[in-house]
Design a protein around this motif. Structure first.
Motif, mmCIF file in Angstrom:
data_model
loop_
_atom_site.group_PDB
_atom_site.id
_atom_site.type_symbol
_atom_site.label_atom_id
_atom_site.label_comp_id
_atom_site.label_asym_id
_atom_site.label_seq_id
_atom_site.Cartn_x
_atom_site.Cartn_y
_atom_site.Cartn_z
ATOM 1 N N LYS A 1 50.255 -99.189 -4.835
ATOM 2 C CA LYS A 1 50.638 -98.245 -5.949
ATOM 3 C C LYS A 1 51.188 -98.806 -7.265
ATOM 4 N N VAL A 2 50.561 -98.442 -8.372
ATOM 5 C CA VAL A 2 51.072 -98.883 -9.537
ATOM 6 C C VAL A 2 52.384 -97.948 -10.085
ATOM 7 N N THR A 3 53.532 -98.943 -10.298
ATOM 8 C CA THR A 3 54.731 -98.098 -10.689
ATOM 9 C C THR A 3 54.619 -98.545 -12.543
ATOM 10 N N GLN A 4 54.491 -97.344 -13.243
ATOM 11 C CA GLN A 4 54.419 -97.519 -14.850
ATOM 12 C C GLN A 4 55.459 -96.647 -15.230
ATOM 13 N N GLU A 5 56.229 -97.621 -16.252
ATOM 14 C CA GLU A 5 57.413 -97.052 -17.130
ATOM 15 C C GLU A 5 57.030 -96.220 -18.030
ATOM 16 N N LEU A 6 57.558 -95.209 -18.408
ATOM 17 C CA LEU A 6 57.319 -94.162 -19.676
ATOM 18 C C LEU A 6 58.636 -94.487 -20.448
ATOM 19 N N THR A 7 58.720 -95.638 -21.044
ATOM 20 C CA THR A 7 59.828 -95.841 -22.024
ATOM 21 C C THR A 7 59.344 -96.322 -23.268
ATOM 22 N N GLN A 8 58.163 -96.682 -23.391
ATOM 23 C CA GLN A 8 57.523 -97.014 -24.725
ATOM 24 C C GLN A 8 56.163 -96.490 -24.809
ATOM 25 N N LEU A 9 55.786 -96.314 -26.091
ATOM 26 C CA LEU A 9 54.382 -96.052 -26.509
ATOM 27 C C LEU A 9 53.406 -97.062 -26.318
ATOM 28 N N VAL B 1 58.031 -94.022 -13.946
ATOM 29 C CA VAL B 1 59.476 -93.903 -13.779
ATOM 30 C C VAL B 1 59.901 -93.908 -15.199
ATOM 31 N N THR B 2 61.209 -93.578 -15.439
ATOM 32 C CA THR B 2 61.608 -93.593 -16.515
ATOM 33 C C THR B 2 63.214 -93.859 -16.369
ATOM 34 N N ARG B 3 63.867 -94.480 -17.437
ATOM 35 C CA ARG B 3 65.249 -94.442 -17.599
ATOM 36 C C ARG B 3 66.176 -93.534 -18.563
ATOM 37 N N LEU B 4 66.875 -92.920 -18.080
ATOM 38 C CA LEU B 4 67.696 -91.863 -18.887
ATOM 39 C C LEU B 4 69.218 -92.325 -19.180
ATOM 40 N N GLU B 5 69.721 -92.182 -20.307
ATOM 41 C CA GLU B 5 70.916 -91.973 -20.911
ATOM 42 C C GLU B 5 71.580 -90.813 -20.759
ATOM 43 N N ARG B 6 72.881 -90.764 -20.149
ATOM 44 C CA ARG B 6 73.709 -89.635 -20.135
ATOM 45 C C ARG B 6 74.355 -89.564 -21.609
#
Length: 247
Positions: free
Chosen positions: A77-85, A236-241
């Motif tokens: 399975k490919v893991t793709q980050e949703l952090t940039q366009l 996946v993405t990375r979130l800041e609180r």
């Protein structure tokens, strides 16, 4: 092989044994699964049991059925980050995968309500719709519907869309830098046309991403409906609180 050592259902034991073969590298991604008759002989079980085990492996994304060809070990399975366009080609290159595209259709169509709203044009006005299958290492990963404002779209479709990414054409050929995008992601099931494009069964689990990309001045220039195979990709993405107020 004796699979009668515990009290699990027989199909679960066959499934576990095949997963063990995949994990150990006995069966590699892209290999064809042994025929049913060989599995029946190997495990000493019924055809119904083998088919139940294979159906479970399909639902878990460990094997895939290719119409007219057989059942094959699925790629990881490919893991793709949703952090940039980024576009599909950029994403696959970053993962070390070879990206290819198959153009299915390109034509002027009346904008439906959603496409019109996302492209800031009246519903019913002409837009360019481009439909493509996007593949990684030869395996269909996504079915893409791209909608472009008609003036830019009629220029884009003059290019070889099997070879030239639309993002690159917008930025490099037509001086439309993509500066931001809005994403909407949901889990859904594959309609018959999407399933046919992705070589999966209708009703299979897929991700739908709606993405509107903007150039300078917050002008929308690209609206997409991206249908990704749910068994081949995760996001996946990375979130800041947000800083907590101190009162």
């Amino acid at each position: 092989m004796n699979i009668d050592d515990d009290h699990s259902p027989l199909y679960a034991k066959v499934e576990a044994a095949l997963i063990s073969d995949i994990s150990a590298g006995v069966l590699h991604p892209g290999n064809q699964l042994p025929p049913e008759d060989r599995l029946i002989e190997r495990f000493g079980v019924s055809r119904t049991t083998v088919r139940k085990a294979i159906a479970n492996l399909v639902s878990r994304g460990r094997v895939e059925i290719r119409r007219g060809k057989g059942t094959f070990i699925a790629p990881p399975k490919v893991t793709q980050e949703l952090t940039q366009l980024t576009g599909f080609v950029e994403d696959m290159r970053a993962l070390g995968r070879t990206a290819t595209t198959q153009l299915l259709d390109k034509q002027s169509v009346p904008a439906d309500e959603v496409a019109g709203r996302q492209l800031a044009v009246p519903p019913g006005s002409l837009v360019m719709r481009i439909q493509r299958v996007r593949m990684a290492d030869g395996v269909a990963m996504s079915f893409d519907e791209t909608y472009l404002p008609h003036e830019i779209g009629k220029k884009i479709v003059t290019h070889d869309l099997d070879a030239e990414p639309i993002f690159s054409l917008l930025e490099d050929r037509y001086d439309l830098p993509l500066v931001e995008a809005e994403y909407r992601l949901e889990a859904t099931t594959a309609a018959p046309d999407v399933a046919q494009a992705l070589c999966i069964e209708p009703g299979s689990a897929i991700f739908l991403i709606e993405r509107t990309s903007y150039t300078e001045g917050h002008r929308p220039v690209d609206y997409e409906r991206l249908y990704y195979r749910g068994d081949l990709i995760s996001f996946v993405t990375r979130l800041e609180r947000r800083p907590r107020s101190r009162s």
